[in-house]
Design an enzyme around this catalytic site. Structure first.
Site, PDB file in Angstrom:
ATOM      1  N   ASP A   1       0.829  -1.208   0.000  1.00  0.00           N
ATOM      2  CA  ASP A   1       0.000   0.000   0.000  1.00  0.00           C
ATOM      3  C   ASP A   1       0.862   1.256   0.000  1.00  0.00           C
ATOM      4  O   ASP A   1       2.052   1.215   0.333  1.00  0.00           O
ATOM      5  CB  ASP A   1      -0.935   0.005   1.203  1.00  0.00           C
ATOM      6  CG  ASP A   1      -0.183   0.005   2.537  1.00  0.00           C
ATOM      7  OD1 ASP A   1       0.649  -0.895   2.727  1.00  0.00           O
ATOM      8  OD2 ASP A   1      -0.418   0.895   3.377  1.00  0.00           O
TER       9      ASP A   1
ATOM     10  N   GLU B   1      -0.096  -1.100   5.680  1.00  0.00           N
ATOM     11  CA  GLU B   1       0.913  -0.680   6.653  1.00  0.00           C
ATOM     12  C   GLU B   1       0.798   0.800   6.949  1.00  0.00           C
ATOM     13  O   GLU B   1       0.990   1.239   8.087  1.00  0.00           O
ATOM     14  CB  GLU B   1       2.315  -1.012   6.115  1.00  0.00           C
ATOM     15  CG  GLU B   1       3.455  -0.735   7.099  1.00  0.00           C
ATOM     16  CD  GLU B   1       4.057   0.667   6.958  1.00  0.00           C
ATOM     17  OE1 GLU B   1       4.959   0.995   7.761  1.00  0.00           O
ATOM     18  OE2 GLU B   1       3.620   1.433   6.069  1.00  0.00           O
TER      19      GLU B   1
END
Length: 411
Positions: A82, A177
């Site tokens: 991400d 994350e």
């Protein structure tokens, strides 16, 4: 490492929009993370990693099998797919500058966005190297697709060069994350590693051995909405309440704009507001975990003061734990850092232990009992349209990984 293939991987990965979405309420928080995971799964299988898999939550795992004739510790390599929600990650147009000649870099999509040498002193030592930027309208996504690309190229290199001796290498790509949920759905027993390394660090030659401890505060400000024509004595404007709350937070002593080194901070970074309700998200950061509680209490006291000033307003402060300083957990496995330093020394490269004013999945892994330092991966200016990466630093990160895995294979 195959430098051009490493670059090709990186450029392919950054073009997939994997922006994390805090408000989504699902894991992963954006469909692009599943999409990139499927691509990585396909490529891992093409490398011959027979156990490659992607979980329902998008976690991708695979194993590069050991090729030593003895039982060796399992080493895990981790990066997250991400990207930060703070700057758009949609329609990224990477800009590749070969043989960088020095000087400021004006980004092609927005001439007002300039990567200045004065703010990026690392550029002075990178003349002749390959620099990758965005076009200035989005972030680049080097955080952490540089790490993803380095791990993928390292796996390919090991599979193509069986003469490199190493123990079992577990690959793990996580999601979300950037919003503090990277390891929520990682099965540590399945991962089965003795040690792990996150490839999510800036520049080159740095070994992050200490991170912030982190909490998230979600501040909900509730007012009373009514037509402004009859608002006297009846309307309570949550926007004004949110503005008063934010303005009351300490700027000089406790903000990222005014702190450095081991100083913590409070960082309001998202505010969505209407007359009826406003939501403010505030990051709480401190290298000393015990320092988070006074910061949370300061938020509560500020909320009380705002409610006193604006009768009828209600403010709720909800504190959500995110991650903790990895320093204590790394003490349980001293080889985790010592072997990285040995790898750099074997390659004749300088390195240093550093602290990071942030956190990685390694913070949570370490907190859960899996020692996980964070390693440099050629990233610079994360979370910003001025983000950039250096291909040669990414290549060096891969070379360090290979040497590190050789050392663990002999442990």
């Amino acid at each position: 490492m195959n430098r051009e293939r490493l670059l090709s991987r990186f450029l392919q990965y950054v073009k997939v929009d994997t922006t994390a979405r805090e408000e989504a309420g699902v894991y992963p928080s954006s469909p692009g993370q599943i999409e990139l995971g499927k691509l990585l799964l396909q490529q891992l299988k093409e490398l011959g990693l027979k156990d490659a898999s992607q979980s329902e939550q998008g976690i991708v795992m695979a194993t590069v099998p050991s090729n030593v004739d003895r039982e060796a510790p399992v080493v895990a390599l981790n990066s997250h797919v991400d990207t930060s929600p703070e700057t758009s990650g949609r329609n990224i147009k990477p800009n590749v500058i070969r043989n960088y000649a020095g000087g400021d870099i004006i980004l092609p999509g927005d001439a007002n966005k300039v990567i200045r040498v004065g703010n990026n002193s690392e550029l002075k030592s990178l003349h002749g190297k390959t620099i990758i930027t965005s076009d200035g309208t989005t972030l680049l996504g080097a955080d952490d697709k540089a790490g993803v690309a380095v791990i993928m190229e390292t796996a390919a290199w090991l599979m193509e060069n069986p003469s490199i001796s190493h123990g079992p290498v577990r690959i793990c790509f996580t999601c979300d994350e950037e919003i503090g949920h990277g390891v929520d759905h990682v099965d540590l027993k399945k991962l089965g590693a003795t040690v792990c390394y996150t490839l999510d660090g800036q520049g080159a030659g740095e070994i992050d051995v200490e991170t912030f401890s982190a909490d998230l505060a979600v501040i909900t400000v509730r007012g009373v909405n009514i037509h402004p024509s009859i608002g006297k004595g009846r309307m309570v404007n949550a926007i004004r309440g949110a503005a008063d709350f934010i303005a009351a937070l300490p700027l000089r002593e406790q903000s990222p704009e005014t702190t450095s080194d081991r100083q913590g901070f409070l960082h309001p970074y998202v505010c969505e507001a209407s007359v009826a309700e406003a939501k403010i998200r505030v990051l709480l950061r401190d290298f000393d975990t015990a320092g988070l509680a006074p910061k949370a209490e300061l938020l509560r006291q500020t909320a009380e003061a705002t409610m006193q000033k604006l009768p009828g307003l209600t403010i709720d402060v909800n504190i959500v734990p995110q991650y903790r300083n990895m320093a204590d957990g790394l003490k349980t496995e001293p080889r985790a850092v010592a072997f990285v330093e040995q790898a750099y020394a074997n390659l004749g490269l300088p390195c240093k232990r550093t602290i990071v004013r942030g956190g990685t999945d390694g913070s949570r892994f370490t907190e859960l009992g899996l020692p996980t330092p964070n390693l440099s991966t050629g990233e610079h200016n994360p979370h910003s349209p001025l983000e950039w990466a250096c291909l040669e630093e990414m290549e060096q990160a891969g070379a360090v990984l290979v040497e590190l895995l050789k050392i663990w294979g002999q442990a």
